[in-house]
Scaffold this motif. Structure first.
Motif, PDB file in Angstrom:
ATOM      1  N   TYR A  35      54.742  66.098  30.442  1.00 20.09           N
ATOM      2  CA  TYR A  35      53.646  66.414  29.523  1.00 20.09           C
ATOM      3  C   TYR A  35      52.340  66.620  30.298  1.00 20.09           C
ATOM      4  O   TYR A  35      51.606  67.571  30.040  1.00 20.09           O
ATOM      5  CB  TYR A  35      53.514  65.308  28.462  1.00 20.09           C
ATOM      6  CG  TYR A  35      52.597  65.690  27.324  1.00 20.09           C
ATOM      7  CD1 TYR A  35      53.112  66.162  26.115  1.00 20.09           C
ATOM      8  CD2 TYR A  35      51.213  65.605  27.458  1.00 20.09           C
ATOM      9  CE1 TYR A  35      52.266  66.526  25.073  1.00 20.09           C
ATOM     10  CE2 TYR A  35      50.370  65.973  26.423  1.00 20.09           C
ATOM     11  CZ  TYR A  35      50.900  66.431  25.232  1.00 20.09           C
ATOM     12  OH  TYR A  35      50.050  66.794  24.215  1.00 20.09           O
TER      13      TYR A  35
ATOM     14  N   TRP B  44      52.314  69.867  31.970  1.00 17.87           N
ATOM     15  CA  TRP B  44      52.078  70.956  31.018  1.00 17.87           C
ATOM     16  C   TRP B  44      50.567  71.155  30.836  1.00 17.87           C
ATOM     17  O   TRP B  44      50.064  72.272  30.862  1.00 17.87           O
ATOM     18  CB  TRP B  44      52.753  70.641  29.678  1.00 17.87           C
ATOM     19  CG  TRP B  44      52.456  71.644  28.607  1.00 17.87           C
ATOM     20  CD1 TRP B  44      52.780  72.966  28.607  1.00 17.87           C
ATOM     21  CD2 TRP B  44      51.751  71.400  27.385  1.00 17.87           C
ATOM     22  NE1 TRP B  44      52.318  73.564  27.444  1.00 17.87           N
ATOM     23  CE2 TRP B  44      51.689  72.622  26.690  1.00 17.87           C
ATOM     24  CE3 TRP B  44      51.169  70.272  26.815  1.00 17.87           C
ATOM     25  CZ2 TRP B  44      51.056  72.742  25.446  1.00 17.87           C
ATOM     26  CZ3 TRP B  44      50.555  70.388  25.580  1.00 17.87           C
ATOM     27  CH2 TRP B  44      50.497  71.619  24.913  1.00 17.87           C
TER      28      TRP B  44
ATOM     29  N   TYR C 265      48.561  62.922  24.356  1.00 20.70           N
ATOM     30  CA  TYR C 265      48.976  62.233  25.586  1.00 20.70           C
ATOM     31  C   TYR C 265      48.516  60.773  25.567  1.00 20.70           C
ATOM     32  O   TYR C 265      49.267  59.854  25.914  1.00 20.70           O
ATOM     33  CB  TYR C 265      48.415  62.933  26.831  1.00 20.70           C
ATOM     34  CG  TYR C 265      48.878  62.254  28.095  1.00 20.70           C
ATOM     35  CD1 TYR C 265      50.125  62.542  28.642  1.00 20.70           C
ATOM     36  CD2 TYR C 265      48.088  61.275  28.709  1.00 20.70           C
ATOM     37  CE1 TYR C 265      50.582  61.884  29.765  1.00 20.70           C
ATOM     38  CE2 TYR C 265      48.543  60.617  29.834  1.00 20.70           C
ATOM     39  CZ  TYR C 265      49.794  60.920  30.361  1.00 20.70           C
ATOM     40  OH  TYR C 265      50.240  60.253  31.474  1.00 20.70           O
TER      41      TYR C 265
ATOM     42  N   ILE D 190      58.359  70.828  26.210  1.00 20.36           N
ATOM     43  CA  ILE D 190      57.589  69.800  25.485  1.00 20.36           C
ATOM     44  C   ILE D 190      58.118  69.615  24.069  1.00 20.36           C
ATOM     45  O   ILE D 190      58.449  68.497  23.660  1.00 20.36           O
ATOM     46  CB  ILE D 190      56.086  70.165  25.447  1.00 20.36           C
ATOM     47  CG1 ILE D 190      55.551  70.372  26.871  1.00 20.36           C
ATOM     48  CG2 ILE D 190      55.294  69.103  24.688  1.00 20.36           C
ATOM     49  CD1 ILE D 190      55.656  69.159  27.777  1.00 20.36           C
TER      50      ILE D 190
END
Ligand code: HEM
Length: 83
Positions: A73, A76, A47, A12
């Motif tokens: 993302y 994650w 996000y 990330i």
């Protein structure tokens, strides 16, 4: 073999550019700080700015993250926001 979990440091953090880190740290959004980013509310808000759910979409004027980057993302987050 099971896929390894998405890692903040490995997967990330490298997605952010230096200019992203600099501009956003001035606004106290610490994109390179695991403690900040792993907060569930912060992780989700970031996000939503990246995919444009929240406006203005980040980074302002683009280039916006690709679907592949957004997927990494969200994985994650789904994987428990591992360091
Ligand atoms: C909680 C998450 C975030 C919030 C609330 C936020 C908010 C903002 C706001 C209000 C601005 C000023 C906009 C403007 O002047 O038009 C800005 C600028 C900026 N943001 Fe974010 N942002 C967030 C996340 C991000 C992320 C994830 C990135 C990059 C991937 C990013 C990259 C930038 C950059 C590069 C600028 C400076 C643009 C410029 O001055 O040309 N931000 N952000």
């Amino acid at each position: 073999m099971e896929k390894r979990a998405i890692s903040f440091a490995k997967d990330i953090r490298p997605l952010f550019r230096q200019i992203d880190l600099e501009h956003m740290s001035r606004m106290n959004v610490l994109l390179d700080d695991y403690t900040f980013m792993s907060d569930p509310g912060h992780a989700r808000a970031v996000y939503e700015y990246l995919d444009g759910t929240r406006q203005p979409q980040m980074p302002p004027g683009g280039p916006y993250w690709s679907e592949e980057q957004l997927n990494v993302y969200s994985e994650w987050i789904a994987g428990g926001r591992k360091p």
